[in-house]
Design a protein around this motif. Structure first.
Motif, PDB file in Angstrom:
ATOM      1  N   ALA A   1       0.822  -1.203   0.000  1.00 40.35           N
ATOM      2  CA  ALA A   1       0.000   0.000   0.000  1.00 40.35           C
ATOM      3  C   ALA A   1       0.860   1.257   0.000  1.00 40.35           C
ATOM      4  O   ALA A   1       0.572   2.231  -0.699  1.00 40.35           O
ATOM      5  CB  ALA A   1      -0.921   0.000   1.216  1.00 40.35           C
ATOM      6  N   THR A   2       1.937   1.237   0.771  1.00 39.76           N
ATOM      7  CA  THR A   2       2.850   2.386   0.815  1.00 39.76           C
ATOM      8  C   THR A   2       3.498   2.610  -0.539  1.00 39.76           C
ATOM      9  O   THR A   2       3.583   3.745  -1.027  1.00 39.76           O
ATOM     10  CB  THR A   2       3.935   2.172   1.883  1.00 39.76           C
ATOM     11  OG1 THR A   2       3.320   2.058   3.174  1.00 39.76           O
ATOM     12  CG2 THR A   2       4.925   3.333   1.901  1.00 39.76           C
ATOM     13  N   LEU A   3       3.956   1.539  -1.159  1.00 39.58           N
ATOM     14  CA  LEU A   3       4.590   1.648  -2.473  1.00 39.58           C
ATOM     15  C   LEU A   3       3.609   2.174  -3.517  1.00 39.58           C
ATOM     16  O   LEU A   3       3.938   3.066  -4.300  1.00 39.58           O
ATOM     17  CB  LEU A   3       5.137   0.285  -2.900  1.00 39.58           C
ATOM     18  CG  LEU A   3       6.370  -0.222  -2.144  1.00 39.58           C
ATOM     19  CD1 LEU A   3       6.601  -1.697  -2.430  1.00 39.58           C
ATOM     20  CD2 LEU A   3       7.608   0.589  -2.522  1.00 39.58           C
ATOM     21  N   ALA A   4       2.405   1.616  -3.517  1.00 42.74           N
ATOM     22  CA  ALA A   4       1.407   2.025  -4.514  1.00 42.74           C
ATOM     23  C   ALA A   4       1.064   3.504  -4.389  1.00 42.74           C
ATOM     24  O   ALA A   4       0.819   4.182  -5.387  1.00 42.74           O
ATOM     25  CB  ALA A   4       0.147   1.171  -4.378  1.00 42.74           C
ATOM     26  N   SER A   5       1.047   4.009  -3.159  1.00 39.70           N
ATOM     27  CA  SER A   5       0.661   5.405  -2.948  1.00 39.70           C
ATOM     28  C   SER A   5       1.818   6.375  -3.151  1.00 39.70           C
ATOM     29  O   SER A   5       1.625   7.585  -3.085  1.00 39.70           O
ATOM     30  CB  SER A   5       0.093   5.585  -1.535  1.00 39.70           C
ATOM     31  OG  SER A   5       1.102   5.418  -0.560  1.00 39.70           O
ATOM     32  N   THR A   6       3.019   5.848  -3.362  1.00 37.29           N
ATOM     33  CA  THR A   6       4.186   6.712  -3.550  1.00 37.29           C
ATOM     34  C   THR A   6       4.857   6.500  -4.906  1.00 37.29           C
ATOM     35  O   THR A   6       6.052   6.763  -5.060  1.00 37.29           O
ATOM     36  CB  THR A   6       5.206   6.507  -2.417  1.00 37.29           C
ATOM     37  OG1 THR A   6       5.529   5.105  -2.297  1.00 37.29           O
ATOM     38  CG2 THR A   6       4.654   6.995  -1.092  1.00 37.29           C
ATOM     39  N   GLY A   7       4.091   6.008  -5.862  1.00 35.47           N
ATOM     40  CA  GLY A   7       4.586   5.990  -7.232  1.00 35.47           C
ATOM     41  C   GLY A   7       5.106   4.677  -7.766  1.00 35.47           C
ATOM     42  O   GLY A   7       5.561   4.611  -8.911  1.00 35.47           O
ATOM     43  N   THR A   8       5.054   3.602  -6.966  1.00 38.63           N
ATOM     44  CA  THR A   8       5.517   2.293  -7.440  1.00 38.63           C
ATOM     45  C   THR A   8       4.321   1.354  -7.564  1.00 38.63           C
ATOM     46  O   THR A   8       3.746   0.948  -6.546  1.00 38.63           O
ATOM     47  CB  THR A   8       6.545   1.682  -6.474  1.00 38.63           C
ATOM     48  OG1 THR A   8       7.690   2.535  -6.378  1.00 38.63           O
ATOM     49  CG2 THR A   8       6.993   0.301  -6.954  1.00 38.63           C
TER      50      THR A   8
ATOM     51  N   ALA B   1      11.999   1.860   3.908  1.00 39.71           N
ATOM     52  CA  ALA B   1      13.270   2.278   3.298  1.00 39.71           C
ATOM     53  C   ALA B   1      13.230   2.096   1.786  1.00 39.71           C
ATOM     54  O   ALA B   1      13.715   2.952   1.030  1.00 39.71           O
ATOM     55  CB  ALA B   1      14.426   1.476   3.904  1.00 39.71           C
ATOM     56  N   ILE B   2      12.645   1.001   1.335  1.00 36.86           N
ATOM     57  CA  ILE B   2      12.499   0.761  -0.106  1.00 36.86           C
ATOM     58  C   ILE B   2      11.625   1.837  -0.735  1.00 36.86           C
ATOM     59  O   ILE B   2      11.962   2.424  -1.765  1.00 36.86           O
ATOM     60  CB  ILE B   2      11.896  -0.638  -0.360  1.00 36.86           C
ATOM     61  CG1 ILE B   2      12.876  -1.726   0.065  1.00 36.86           C
ATOM     62  CG2 ILE B   2      11.516  -0.801  -1.839  1.00 36.86           C
ATOM     63  CD1 ILE B   2      12.276  -3.128   0.051  1.00 36.86           C
ATOM     64  N   ALA B   3      10.493   2.126  -0.101  1.00 30.79           N
ATOM     65  CA  ALA B   3       9.552   3.117  -0.640  1.00 30.79           C
ATOM     66  C   ALA B   3      10.191   4.500  -0.718  1.00 30.79           C
ATOM     67  O   ALA B   3      10.056   5.199  -1.734  1.00 30.79           O
ATOM     68  CB  ALA B   3       8.290   3.166   0.221  1.00 30.79           C
ATOM     69  N   VAL B   4      10.886   4.898   0.326  1.00 30.27           N
ATOM     70  CA  VAL B   4      11.502   6.230   0.353  1.00 30.27           C
ATOM     71  C   VAL B   4      12.629   6.330  -0.663  1.00 30.27           C
ATOM     72  O   VAL B   4      12.783   7.355  -1.345  1.00 30.27           O
ATOM     73  CB  VAL B   4      12.006   6.562   1.773  1.00 30.27           C
ATOM     74  CG1 VAL B   4      12.813   7.859   1.770  1.00 30.27           C
ATOM     75  CG2 VAL B   4      10.824   6.685   2.740  1.00 30.27           C
ATOM     76  N   ALA B   5      13.427   5.262  -0.782  1.00 33.29           N
ATOM     77  CA  ALA B   5      14.506   5.263  -1.766  1.00 33.29           C
ATOM     78  C   ALA B   5      13.953   5.417  -3.181  1.00 33.29           C
ATOM     79  O   ALA B   5      14.503   6.163  -4.011  1.00 33.29           O
ATOM     80  CB  ALA B   5      15.322   3.977  -1.655  1.00 33.29           C
ATOM     81  N   LEU B   6      12.837   4.742  -3.456  1.00 34.34           N
ATOM     82  CA  LEU B   6      12.206   4.838  -4.772  1.00 34.34           C
ATOM     83  C   LEU B   6      11.618   6.224  -5.004  1.00 34.34           C
ATOM     84  O   LEU B   6      11.692   6.767  -6.117  1.00 34.34           O
ATOM     85  CB  LEU B   6      11.115   3.769  -4.909  1.00 34.34           C
ATOM     86  CG  LEU B   6      11.621   2.323  -4.991  1.00 34.34           C
ATOM     87  CD1 LEU B   6      10.474   1.341  -4.807  1.00 34.34           C
ATOM     88  CD2 LEU B   6      12.332   2.063  -6.317  1.00 34.34           C
ATOM     89  N   MET B   7      11.049   6.816  -3.959  1.00 31.36           N
ATOM     90  CA  MET B   7      10.520   8.179  -4.082  1.00 31.36           C
ATOM     91  C   MET B   7      11.631   9.157  -4.442  1.00 31.36           C
ATOM     92  O   MET B   7      11.467  10.025  -5.308  1.00 31.36           O
ATOM     93  CB  MET B   7       9.863   8.612  -2.766  1.00 31.36           C
ATOM     94  CG  MET B   7       8.559   7.922  -2.455  1.00 31.36           C
ATOM     95  SD  MET B   7       7.912   8.365  -0.805  1.00 31.36           S
ATOM     96  CE  MET B   7       7.479  10.088  -1.087  1.00 31.36           C
ATOM     97  N   CYS B   8      12.766   9.023  -3.768  1.00 37.89           N
ATOM     98  CA  CYS B   8      13.902   9.916  -4.042  1.00 37.89           C
ATOM     99  C   CYS B   8      14.437   9.692  -5.455  1.00 37.89           C
ATOM    100  O   CYS B   8      14.751  10.648  -6.167  1.00 37.89           O
ATOM    101  CB  CYS B   8      15.009   9.682  -3.017  1.00 37.89           C
ATOM    102  SG  CYS B   8      14.585  10.194  -1.339  1.00 37.89           S
TER     103      CYS B   8
END
Length: 313
Positions: A61-68, A165-172
């Motif tokens: 859910a976190t990944l989907a909402s942050t662009g992945t 950490a994965i989600a934030v790294a992908l956002m950056c």
């Protein structure tokens, strides 16, 4: 009554130590995982059994909402047909603290046969899942917060932190901006605010307009009747200034009852275009400590936007 605060503090200590311990595991494998996800043409599918599944659903859910593009796939359902959801353009991130969860391991032959990349997340570096994965993320913890060392506690916290950490790294990596976040959260207050333009919330009818030689008495009457706490000073449809209720109070305090609008107005007031984002208007008002902006398009006054109006979005 027993004081349980000591227990709570011990849990916080153990789980914070578990998260900090992950720092020693993050290296080339983590970089490789991020690179792989960034290059996916499909989606990142996450799977896990039991408590790992609950954590996996949250990570998805976190990944989907942050662009992945991501979704959670229950491994038991996957064994009975849901594996068809995966395509050769996807990758599977499988979570199992022991690395030996039967339902997860039974997915591996099909995944390998279809050449779908497997990202293994486990607390055991020598587990079957870790060995079979194309990539391995270690979420090992020294001990669970559970006094029986049975209920997943520190381990699930560590796994959740790795997912963040994965989600934030992908956002950056994607330079994910607040505007992008809003597109995935249109129902929330932040999303509404980030997607709203000035023209959607501005007041564009019955504007309080006065001229430079409007008398003090006339100013009070206009401001009172229009109920916006301000007046726009114009001359030949051109903006000259703005007078707020604060300006009127200060004039009253100084007993300036015979002044005209031009004598107490603020010249060259801040303005904004109707097509600007509401967040831009809010930032401008907060920066200059003002409560309203005059909305202008190509030199024409088309409305007023007020700070309280943005706060109601």
């Amino acid at each position: 009554m027993q004081d349980f605060t000591k227990i709570a503090k011990e849990v916080f200590d153990l789980e914070s130590q578990a998260i900090l311990g992950l720092k020693s595991f993050v290296g080339t494998d983590f970089n490789a995982v991020i690179t792989k996800i960034l290059n996916l043409k499909g989606r990142l599918v996450i799977s896990g059994m039991g408590k790992s599944g609950h954590i996996g659903a949250k990570i998805a859910a976190t990944l989907a909402s942050t662009g992945t593009p991501s979704f959670f796939m229950h491994p038991a359902e996957a064994l009975h047909g849901d594996l068809g959801m995966l395509t050769h353009e996807d990758a599977l991130l499988a979570i199992s603290n022991s690395g030996e969860s039967e339902e997860i391991l039974r997915l591996i032959p099909s995944i390998k046969m279809r050449k779908i990349p497997l990202i293994a997340v486990s607390g055991k570096a020598n587990s079957t899942l870790a060995r079979e994965g194309d990539y391995f993320l270690n979420v090992s913890v020294a001990e669970e917060a559970c006094p029986l060392q049975l209920a997943p506690t520190s381990s699930t916290t560590a796994t959740l932190a790795m997912g963040d950490a994965i989600a934030v790294a992908l956002m950056c990596a994607r330079d994910f901006k607040p505007e992008d976040f809003a597109l995935f959260h249109p129902g929330g207050s932040l999303g509404r605010k980030l997607l709203t333009r000035v023209k959607d919330i501005m007041i564009d009818e019955n504007l309080p307009l006065v001229t430079s030689n409007t008398t003090f008495k006339e100013l009070i009457a206009e401001m009172t009747s229009k109920k916006l706490g301000m007046c726009i000073v114009i001359e030949n449809d051109k903006l000259l200034g703005i007078i707020t209720d604060g300006d009127l109070r200060r004039a009253l305090g100084a007993e300036k009852f015979n002044v005209q609008a031009c004598e107490i107005m603020t010249k060259n007031p801040k303005t904004i275009a109707s097509n600007a984002m509401a967040t831009e208007a809010e930032s401008l008002m907060l920066e200059y400590k003002i409560k309203e902006l005059i909305v202008q398009d190509e030199g024409k006054i088309v409305g007023i936007v007020q700070l309280y109006g943005i706060g109601r979005i």
